[in-house]
Enzyme design. Structure first.
Site, mmCIF file in Angstrom:
data_model
loop_
_atom_site.group_PDB
_atom_site.id
_atom_site.type_symbol
_atom_site.label_atom_id
_atom_site.label_comp_id
_atom_site.label_asym_id
_atom_site.label_seq_id
_atom_site.Cartn_x
_atom_site.Cartn_y
_atom_site.Cartn_z
ATOM 1 N N ILE A 82 -13.976 83.290 29.127
ATOM 2 C CA ILE A 82 -15.356 83.827 28.774
ATOM 3 C C ILE A 82 -16.263 84.188 30.047
ATOM 4 O O ILE A 82 -16.477 83.076 30.422
ATOM 5 C CB ILE A 82 -15.969 82.914 27.682
ATOM 6 C CG1 ILE A 82 -14.966 82.691 26.493
ATOM 7 C CG2 ILE A 82 -17.054 83.896 27.022
ATOM 8 C CD1 ILE A 82 -15.382 81.736 25.581
ATOM 9 N N HIS A 128 -24.394 86.822 23.802
ATOM 10 C CA HIS A 128 -22.930 86.821 23.370
ATOM 11 C C HIS A 128 -22.113 85.495 23.966
ATOM 12 O O HIS A 128 -21.385 84.992 23.518
ATOM 13 C CB HIS A 128 -22.202 88.023 23.579
ATOM 14 C CG HIS A 128 -20.950 88.421 22.965
ATOM 15 N ND1 HIS A 128 -20.380 88.367 21.897
ATOM 16 C CD2 HIS A 128 -19.595 88.135 23.755
ATOM 17 C CE1 HIS A 128 -19.300 88.633 21.634
ATOM 18 N NE2 HIS A 128 -18.773 88.274 22.715
#
Length: 161
Positions: free
Chosen positions: A84, A91
């Site tokens: 990520i 987000h």
């Protein structure tokens, strides 16, 4: 570097994976980094003698539900791998929290180990440095697999005590 404080002597870990069934669950984002994590985990599981298979999921958000399904289907441990990378919106925080909290819940709810190899990064360079690739400073795939195996052995020892 995030590896600061890591134990240099890993000989106290029980890395005998014989008799263990491990599922590697990996996200599909950031192929180069993710493939490095998978390779590190796979090398470690092979060296430990653990039976294992790879399951790919769309992203890190999906890791917890598939990890839970694998453990409930009989796997002794899961190695969860994902990448990520922070962007310009919130987000990153939502996906990072969902993956981390979800995988923690899976481990606690099932009573089985989840080796945590989800990289939460500011940029791609940080991931390349941790992916176990040639020139990487760390191998987080290996570390997640080691944690899964060692924890599974501890849990087996406690159950037999």
């Amino acid at each position: 570097m995030s590896g600061a404080g890591s134990p240099l002597d890993r000989t106290n870990l029980d890395l005998d994976g014989s008799g263990l069934e491990v599922v590697v669950v990996a996200g599909s984002w950031h192929d180069e980094i993710t493939d490095g994590l998978i390779a590190g985990a796979t090398r470690t599981l092979d060296a430990a003698g653990a039976a294992h298979r790879l399951v790919r999921v769309p992203g890190s958000f999906e890791l917890p539900v598939v990890a839970k399904a694998a453990l409930e289907a009989g796997a002794d441990a899961v190695v969860a791998l994902g990448v990520i990378i922070r962007g310009g919106t919130p987000h990153f925080e939502y996906v990072s929290a969902a993956a981390t909290d979800g995988l923690t819940r899976v481990a606690l709810d099932t009573g089985k180990p989840v080796g945590f190899g989800v990289l939460t990064l500011d940029d791609e360079r940080q991931g390349l440095d941790r992916a176990g690739l040639p020139g990487s400073k760390e191998d987080k795939g290996r570390e997640a697999a080691e944690a899964a195996i060692a924890t599974a052995r501890v849990l087996r020892g406690l159950a037999g005590a």
